[in-house]
Motif scaffolding. Structure first.
Motif, PDB file in Angstrom:
ATOM      1  N   ALA A 503     -28.229 -13.466  47.026  1.00  0.00           N
ATOM      2  CA  ALA A 503     -28.421 -13.523  45.335  1.00  0.00           C
ATOM      3  C   ALA A 503     -26.988 -13.347  44.862  1.00  0.00           C
ATOM      4  CB  ALA A 503     -29.473 -12.313  45.179  1.00  0.00           C
ATOM      5  N   MET A 504     -26.206 -12.722  45.427  1.00  0.00           N
ATOM      6  CA  MET A 504     -24.779 -12.436  44.714  1.00  0.00           C
ATOM      7  C   MET A 504     -24.070 -13.613  44.755  1.00  0.00           C
ATOM      8  SD  MET A 504     -23.805  -8.839  46.542  1.00  0.00           S
ATOM      9  CE  MET A 504     -21.995  -8.779  45.869  1.00  0.00           C
ATOM     10  N   GLN A 505     -24.284 -14.574  45.728  1.00  0.00           N
ATOM     11  CA  GLN A 505     -23.532 -15.788  45.601  1.00  0.00           C
ATOM     12  C   GLN A 505     -24.003 -16.920  44.579  1.00  0.00           C
ATOM     13  OE1 GLN A 505     -22.363 -17.583  49.885  1.00  0.00           O
ATOM     14  NE2 GLN A 505     -23.483 -15.566  50.574  1.00  0.00           N
ATOM     15  N   LEU A 506     -25.485 -16.621  44.471  1.00  0.00           N
ATOM     16  CA  LEU A 506     -25.988 -17.443  43.340  1.00  0.00           C
ATOM     17  C   LEU A 506     -25.505 -16.774  41.980  1.00  0.00           C
ATOM     18  CD1 LEU A 506     -29.148 -19.276  42.987  1.00  0.00           C
ATOM     19  CD2 LEU A 506     -29.096 -17.072  41.530  1.00  0.00           C
ATOM     20  N   ALA A 507     -25.555 -15.636  41.845  1.00  0.00           N
ATOM     21  CA  ALA A 507     -25.010 -15.022  40.628  1.00  0.00           C
ATOM     22  C   ALA A 507     -23.575 -15.306  40.404  1.00  0.00           C
ATOM     23  CB  ALA A 507     -25.153 -13.443  40.643  1.00  0.00           C
ATOM     24  N   GLU A 508     -22.747 -15.328  41.344  1.00  0.00           N
ATOM     25  CA  GLU A 508     -21.258 -15.793  41.063  1.00  0.00           C
ATOM     26  C   GLU A 508     -21.277 -16.877  40.630  1.00  0.00           C
ATOM     27  OE1 GLU A 508     -18.576 -13.697  41.977  1.00  0.00           O
ATOM     28  OE2 GLU A 508     -17.577 -15.086  40.830  1.00  0.00           O
ATOM     29  N   THR A 509     -21.978 -18.128  41.248  1.00  0.00           N
ATOM     30  CA  THR A 509     -21.892 -19.268  40.953  1.00  0.00           C
ATOM     31  C   THR A 509     -22.185 -19.549  39.575  1.00  0.00           C
ATOM     32  OG1 THR A 509     -22.396 -19.787  43.202  1.00  0.00           O
ATOM     33  CG2 THR A 509     -22.565 -21.819  41.558  1.00  0.00           C
ATOM     34  N   LEU A 510     -23.349 -19.016  38.841  1.00  0.00           N
ATOM     35  CA  LEU A 510     -24.012 -19.026  37.739  1.00  0.00           C
ATOM     36  C   LEU A 510     -23.042 -18.073  36.608  1.00  0.00           C
ATOM     37  CD1 LEU A 510     -27.944 -19.256  38.383  1.00  0.00           C
ATOM     38  CD2 LEU A 510     -25.973 -21.257  37.843  1.00  0.00           C
ATOM     39  N   GLY A 511     -22.297 -17.215  37.168  1.00  0.00           N
ATOM     40  CA  GLY A 511     -21.809 -16.412  36.290  1.00  0.00           C
ATOM     41  C   GLY A 511     -22.559 -15.025  35.658  1.00  0.00           C
ATOM     42  N   ILE A 512     -23.580 -14.840  36.447  1.00  0.00           N
ATOM     43  CA  ILE A 512     -24.586 -13.804  35.921  1.00  0.00           C
ATOM     44  C   ILE A 512     -24.410 -12.641  36.733  1.00  0.00           C
ATOM     45  CG2 ILE A 512     -26.046 -15.535  34.845  1.00  0.00           C
ATOM     46  CD1 ILE A 512     -28.104 -15.258  36.888  1.00  0.00           C
ATOM     47  N   ALA A 513     -25.263 -11.618  36.641  1.00  0.00           N
ATOM     48  CA  ALA A 513     -25.101 -10.337  37.145  1.00  0.00           C
ATOM     49  C   ALA A 513     -25.805 -10.566  38.312  1.00  0.00           C
ATOM     50  CB  ALA A 513     -25.278  -9.065  36.175  1.00  0.00           C
ATOM     51  N   ALA A 514     -25.434  -9.710  39.415  1.00  0.00           N
ATOM     52  CA  ALA A 514     -26.174  -9.731  40.849  1.00  0.00           C
ATOM     53  C   ALA A 514     -27.628  -9.146  40.311  1.00  0.00           C
ATOM     54  CB  ALA A 514     -25.823  -8.898  41.506  1.00  0.00           C
ATOM     55  N   TRP A 565     -27.962 -30.344  21.880  1.00  0.00           N
ATOM     56  CA  TRP A 565     -26.948 -30.559  20.797  1.00  0.00           C
ATOM     57  C   TRP A 565     -26.721 -31.978  20.380  1.00  0.00           C
ATOM     58  CZ3 TRP A 565     -23.259 -27.441  24.662  1.00  0.00           C
ATOM     59  CH2 TRP A 565     -23.406 -26.359  24.709  1.00  0.00           C
ATOM     60  N   GLU A 566     -27.609 -32.845  21.195  1.00  0.00           N
ATOM     61  CA  GLU A 566     -27.530 -34.217  20.924  1.00  0.00           C
ATOM     62  C   GLU A 566     -26.105 -34.687  20.989  1.00  0.00           C
ATOM     63  OE1 GLU A 566     -29.268 -34.558  16.943  1.00  0.00           O
ATOM     64  OE2 GLU A 566     -31.466 -34.976  17.873  1.00  0.00           O
ATOM     65  N   VAL A 567     -25.469 -34.382  22.285  1.00  0.00           N
ATOM     66  CA  VAL A 567     -24.113 -35.070  22.585  1.00  0.00           C
ATOM     67  C   VAL A 567     -24.336 -35.542  23.942  1.00  0.00           C
ATOM     68  CG1 VAL A 567     -23.014 -33.304  21.191  1.00  0.00           C
ATOM     69  CG2 VAL A 567     -23.257 -32.871  23.681  1.00  0.00           C
ATOM     70  N   ASP A 568     -23.297 -36.226  24.361  1.00  0.00           N
ATOM     71  CA  ASP A 568     -23.080 -36.898  25.793  1.00  0.00           C
ATOM     72  C   ASP A 568     -22.923 -36.105  26.718  1.00  0.00           C
ATOM     73  OD1 ASP A 568     -22.587 -38.455  27.796  1.00  0.00           O
ATOM     74  OD2 ASP A 568     -20.952 -39.628  27.241  1.00  0.00           O
ATOM     75  N   ALA A 569     -23.662 -35.931  27.647  1.00  0.00           N
ATOM     76  CA  ALA A 569     -23.820 -34.595  28.660  1.00  0.00           C
ATOM     77  C   ALA A 569     -22.478 -34.749  29.470  1.00  0.00           C
ATOM     78  CB  ALA A 569     -24.881 -35.309  29.615  1.00  0.00           C
ATOM     79  N   ALA A 570     -21.716 -36.065  29.503  1.00  0.00           N
ATOM     80  CA  ALA A 570     -20.351 -35.729  30.028  1.00  0.00           C
ATOM     81  C   ALA A 570     -19.357 -35.143  29.315  1.00  0.00           C
ATOM     82  CB  ALA A 570     -19.613 -37.314  30.294  1.00  0.00           C
ATOM     83  N   LYS A 571     -19.611 -34.664  27.926  1.00  0.00           N
ATOM     84  CA  LYS A 571     -18.786 -33.910  27.240  1.00  0.00           C
ATOM     85  C   LYS A 571     -19.289 -32.344  27.402  1.00  0.00           C
ATOM     86  CE  LYS A 571     -17.354 -37.242  23.971  1.00  0.00           C
ATOM     87  NZ  LYS A 571     -17.862 -38.078  23.080  1.00  0.00           N
ATOM     88  N   VAL A 572     -20.442 -32.008  28.129  1.00  0.00           N
ATOM     89  CA  VAL A 572     -20.696 -30.717  28.286  1.00  0.00           C
ATOM     90  C   VAL A 572     -20.405 -30.309  29.763  1.00  0.00           C
ATOM     91  CG1 VAL A 572     -22.666 -29.155  28.195  1.00  0.00           C
ATOM     92  CG2 VAL A 572     -22.527 -31.451  26.725  1.00  0.00           C
ATOM     93  N   SER A 573     -20.018 -28.823  29.826  1.00  0.00           N
ATOM     94  CA  SER A 573     -19.701 -28.521  31.273  1.00  0.00           C
ATOM     95  C   SER A 573     -20.244 -27.088  31.321  1.00  0.00           C
ATOM     96  CB  SER A 573     -18.051 -28.449  31.430  1.00  0.00           C
ATOM     97  OG  SER A 573     -17.424 -27.612  30.424  1.00  0.00           O
ATOM     98  N   TYR A 574     -20.430 -26.703  32.618  1.00  0.00           N
ATOM     99  CA  TYR A 574     -20.727 -25.149  33.059  1.00  0.00           C
ATOM    100  C   TYR A 574     -19.492 -24.399  33.248  1.00  0.00           C
ATOM    101  CZ  TYR A 574     -23.766 -21.700  34.422  1.00  0.00           C
ATOM    102  OH  TYR A 574     -24.425 -20.500  34.162  1.00  0.00           O
ATOM    103  N   GLU A 575     -19.190 -23.354  32.682  1.00  0.00           N
ATOM    104  CA  GLU A 575     -17.945 -22.502  32.810  1.00  0.00           C
ATOM    105  C   GLU A 575     -18.396 -21.163  32.372  1.00  0.00           C
ATOM    106  OE1 GLU A 575     -15.281 -25.466  31.198  1.00  0.00           O
ATOM    107  OE2 GLU A 575     -15.059 -24.042  29.417  1.00  0.00           O
ATOM    108  N   ASN A 576     -17.549 -20.434  33.034  1.00  0.00           N
ATOM    109  CA  ASN A 576     -17.656 -18.764  32.637  1.00  0.00           C
ATOM    110  C   ASN A 576     -19.109 -18.234  32.405  1.00  0.00           C
ATOM    111  OD1 ASN A 576     -14.880 -18.608  32.993  1.00  0.00           O
ATOM    112  ND2 ASN A 576     -14.508 -19.413  30.904  1.00  0.00           N
TER     113      ASN A 576
END
Lengths: 765, 163
Positions: A503-514, A565-576
């Motif tokens: 679960a901690m590895q999933l949490a780390e990847t998503l940036g959420i708490a364990a 947001w009605e934008v191109d998905a290429a302009k969206v990213s997952y971070e932090n």
């Protein structure tokens, strides 16, 4: 004795890595259930209409079964059914892969309920189902088995002699790939070679050749084996059991009772320890056929004596090692002859032992001969780095003797000869990035090593060890909840807190708490195929699957945010820990999670892996002992275990694996052994007489967690569970030598065995 | 089948009656009759401590006590340790110190630990190791269990005495 006061505080999170969750120590998700007694282990299940099964076991180590009369047992009021081998399917000589080793199905079937012969005391012969366990026990005593007893052979060296009693008339030695003409107890002889050993030994300044013998020991999990099964009228079978692998139980049950795998659902209960011993099935198919015969759910539990006498110990062995070292302290050649007991059916961990014995050292010229030998003992099972501990005891003791003769410090010897990236093992493979040297350096720098040991009859010993680890297949799925948490279902049964590490590895990847991940171990109908909890693979491979599931969630969340947001998905990213779009647009994970079910389809991440690069695990241990020369008793004063773990996901449970494995190795080294009488009966099948370490026998076990990230895993994880059991017997033997001057060549190094050597040394003076 | 007897006890603060055969152990009664499965069977002969419960305040291996012997006794099992709204400090210390791996021995350890701290509120490492030697754990090597007990004692001693 107080040992905690000089124990350094364990390293906490960080090591300068950019992780938020990895390296922290959250409370495990299943913790409250386990400290309140609420967690349901296999024996805790209760079903309406439940009846109870009891297995009748052989009183003889070796006998033909002439006949079985069950009429009196069936006549007892309350008895519902009696089954024998005839009620199992005859599967033929098919070899199936069980996740951590292949098994011949005919042997497996005969091990579960003996066909025409019993091959060890405790071998299952028949099973009874009755309204209460007491009635079932009474009925089992009324089954009349007519045995023709045969001479037994319970020792590997005796079993290899041509005159030895034969266990299997149809077992012909696989002699370096050729099938022998006469039957034998030697199932297999194989050889690995590298370089030219004659030349290598000719170059040596010191050549040492020694023989070693180790006793049969058991995994010793506190929870006995258990199985509950319901065979429904529609042909669908449900099995509740404590196992290291629900999918391997599904496969084995399906094969043995002749049902399609889709008709077998295995629900993994919490498991009370396994260490390799809860992979092969014993009771599950028996419970299933008893259920089929009675139309009721049937629960079967083993007693502690059943566990010792009927389930997988790890083999006794005979090992001869010859080591040549040059005047520069470099190994020139090494040769070994290793014979491991397989128990009643072929398949000891000799292959793994042979590949591990020289693995810590760069050996230019080597030869390994391995023998798999059947004896009248229970069929051996995996036990934590199976085969490696016996091997390390032999090799590391000889290494220590070479260091002594050449006056080389044992750590310097390892730094001179230890393997690193690019070194090739005698059996062929070339090492990737590994951390053998780092474990030696860690010990060299440790406060323990740099504190002189004083006092009479005290000594310090060092030993190293290797285990392969493995990858194999794992699955996980993860559903995003509207409150910003994730429900994670994974397929690895959790023996030691692994659901939290995953679960901690999933949490780390998503940036959420364990704590925002809710992990569940799925049953075989609810989660994708997952191999066994073994091979130190769970945090590595199932953690990898959770990482992939999280990446899948990231992709879906990016698409969803783009849609909102009605934008191109290429302009969206997952971070932090959230999704970022153009013009400063941003959803935190929680904000977007709350929108998911309002804006479209649910988000479920999927991760399925079969990763290759598990990386190997290395450990170097140092131990201080005090030996009582009057009794031969060995007390451990201080212990430090250094191990390369790749990346410690949850450091507390990494330390716990190291400490627990080390103490199992200490038990193996100092106390544990099966005592047999001449008839082949184990005489110490209780926890009083088969003495595993208690807390009063031990000091604190200090750990040096070395992190050499594994390039084969997104977070650098290496398996940690197995290798800590490998060095302790050798480290203890080397410490005993420094303390009282005797070289122990036999396990266990129990008071009588140590005293015998002390007296022998005294007499020869 | 031998005639069953009615036995009256107090379990986790509540008067409890059960029927049992003379041969049934307390462990069997707890697990199979009363569905209190927190006490575990590891050996059934008093060697492993996984079935430890408190009987009249003393830790016993419930596999070595007959159900009929508990007439009039006050019993406490793992199910009665936590208060309604949380955990006992011992349970909390086991979690915070990662003092369990598979967890099968944990209920027995917690019961023994409860008894230890009732007898000795400030035990040394050696006191703990001696007192808990009747409870076997095969996973942890005991290091973190001993730390958890020291931690639990410290936390209990730091708490103000109940008014």
């Amino acid at each position: 004795m107080s040992t905690i006061d000089r124990t350094p505080a364990h390293a906490t999170n960080g090591n300068g890595k950019p992780y938020k969750v990895i390296g922290t120590r959250p409370i495990r998700h299943d913790g409250v259930d386990k400290v309140t007694g609420r967690a349901k282990y296999g024996a805790d299940i209760h079903l309406s209409g439940l009846i109870y099964g009891v297995v009748l076991r052989s009183p003889h180590a070796h006998a033909k079964i002439r006949s079985i009369d069950v009429s009196q047992a069936l006549a007892l009021p309350g008895v519902r059914a009696v089954v024998t081998h005839k009620d199992l399917r005859e599967p033929g000589d098919r070899i199936v892969e069980l996740g951590e080793g292949a098994v011949n199905l005919r042997h497996l079937s005969n091990n579960i309920l003996a066909a025409d012969k019993v091959l060890y005391k405790g071998h299952a012969v028949a099973a009874v189902a009755a309204d209460s366990v007491h009635i079932a026990e009474q009925a089992a005593g009324l089954i009349k088995v007519d045995y023709e007893t045969l001479p037994a052979v319970i020792d590997v060296e005796a079993a290899m002699k041509p005159s030895a009693p034969l266990l299997h008339a149809d077992l012909f030695t696989d002699e370096l790939g050729q099938k022998a003409k006469a039957p034998s107890n030697v199932a297999k002889h194989f050889r690995f070679e590298k370089g030219d050993i004659a030349k290598g030994f000719a170059q040596a300044k010191v050549v040492i050749e020694r023989e070693f013998r180790t006793a049969t020991v058991h995994q010793g999990y506190i929870e006995p084996h258990n199985a509950t099964a319901m065979w429904n009228a529609d042909g669908y079978i449900t099995v509740w059991t404590s196992t290291q692998g629900s999918f391997t139980v599904r496969q084995q049950v399906a094969e043995l009772v002749n049902a399609p795998i889709s008709h077998v659902k295995v629900i993994p209960m919490e498991i009370g320890g396994g260490f390799g011993g809860k992979i092969r099935v014993y009771l599950e198919p028996v419970a299933a056929i008893l259920s089929k015969r009675t139309g009721k759910p049937v629960k079967v539990l083993m007693s502690r004596a059943d566990v010792f006498e009927g389930t997988g110990p790890t083999p006794a062995s005979y090992i001869r090692v010859k080591l040549g070292v040059g005047s520069d302290g470099k190994i020139t050649a090494a040769e070994t002859y290793m014979a491991y007991e397989a128990g009643a059916y072929p398949g000891s961990p000799i292959g793994a032992g042979a590949m591990c014995i020289f693995a810590c050292y760069d050996i230019p010229n080597g030869r390994i001969d391995g023998y798999d030998v059947v004896v009248n003992k229970p069929q051996t099972s995996a036990y934590r780095a199976p085969g490696a501990t016996n091997a390390a005891f032999a090799l590391e003791t000889v290494v220590d003797e070479a260091c002594e003769q050449l006056k080389i410090d044992p750590l310097e010897f390892r730094l001179k000869n230890g393997v690193k990236e690019g070194s090739r093992r005698v059996d062929g493979p070339v090492f990737p990035r590994i951390g053998m040297m780092e474990t030696v350096e860690a010990v060299k720098k440790s406060e323990h090593w740099n504190t002189p040991l004083t006092g009479k009859h005290r000594g310090r010993g060092v030993a190293s060890g290797f285990w392969f680890n493995c990858g194999l297949k794992s699955s996980a799925s993860a559903t995003v909840n509207p409150d910003g948490t994730v429900a994670l279902v994974e397929g690895s049964t959790d023996i030691g807190g692994s659901r939290t590490g995953i679960a901690m590895q999933l949490a780390e990847t998503l940036g959420i708490a364990a704590t925002d991940v809710v992990p569940t171990v799925g049953d075989t109908d609810s989660v994708g195929y997952t191999d066994v909890t073994g091979g130190s693979r769970v945090t590595f491979a199932t953690g990898y699957a959770a990482y992939e599931a999280a990446r899948d969630i990231q992709r879906q969340m990016v698409e969803r945010a783009a849609r909102i947001w009605e934008v191109d998905a290429a302009k969206v990213s997952y971070e932090n820990g959230g999704v970022t779009g153009p013009d400063g647009k941003r959803f935190s994970f929680k904000e977007l999670a709350e929108q998911i079910n309002k804006t479209g389809e649910p988000i479920v991440g999927r991760g399925t892996v079969d990763p290759e690069g598990c990386g190997g695990a290395f450990a170097t241990h140092v131990v201080d002992v005090e030996v009582d020369p009057e009794t031969g008793k060995v007390d451990i004063i201080r212990y430090t275990a250094a191990q390369d773990v790749g990346t410690a996901i949850h450091p507390s449970y990494v330390e716990g694996q190291i400490q627990g494995g080390t103490v199992q190795g200490i038990g193996w080294g100092l106390n544990e052994e099966y005592f047999y009488d001449a008839a082949g009966t184990m005489r110490n099948s209780t926890f009083l007489d088969y003495r595993i370490p208690t807390c009063y026998d031990l000091p604190m076990i200090d750990t040096l967690v070395v992190e050499v990230p594994n390039p084969g895993h997104p977070y650098g994880v290496r398996g940690v569970g197995e290798v800590p059991i490998v060095p302790p017997p050798a480290a203890l033997a080397n410490a005993i030598y420094r303390a009282v001057g005797v070289r122990m060549k036999q396990l266990p190094m129990s008071p009588p065995n140590v005293l015998k050597e002390i007296l022998r040394k005294g007499a020869s003076k | 089948m031998a005639k069953r007897r009615v036995v009256t006890t107090t379990i986790n603060g509540r008067q409890t009656e059960f029927l049992c055969e003379p041969r049934q152990t307390l462990l069997e009664v707890l697990r199979d009759t009363l569905d209190l499965t927190g006490a575990k069977e590891g050996c059934a002969n008093g060697n492993c401590g996984a079935c430890t419960v408190l009987m009249n305040g003393r830790p016993v291996d419930s596999c070595l006590v007959l159900g009929v012997e508990t007439e009039g006794a006050v019993l406490e099992t793992i199910e009665g340790v936590a208060p309604v709204d949380g955990l006992d400090p011992i349970q909390q210390a086991f979690l915070e110190n990662a003092a369990l791996q598979c967890g099968i021995c944990t209920p027995g350890f917690i019961m023994s630990c409860k008894s230890l701290l009732a007898e000795n509120s400030d035990p040394t490492e050696n006191d703990i190791r001696f007192y808990l030697a009747g409870n076997l754990c095969r996973c942890t090597g005991y290091d973190k269990i001993v730390r958890a007990v020291l931690d639990a004692a410290k936390k209990r001693n730091a708490e103000p005495a109940p008014a």
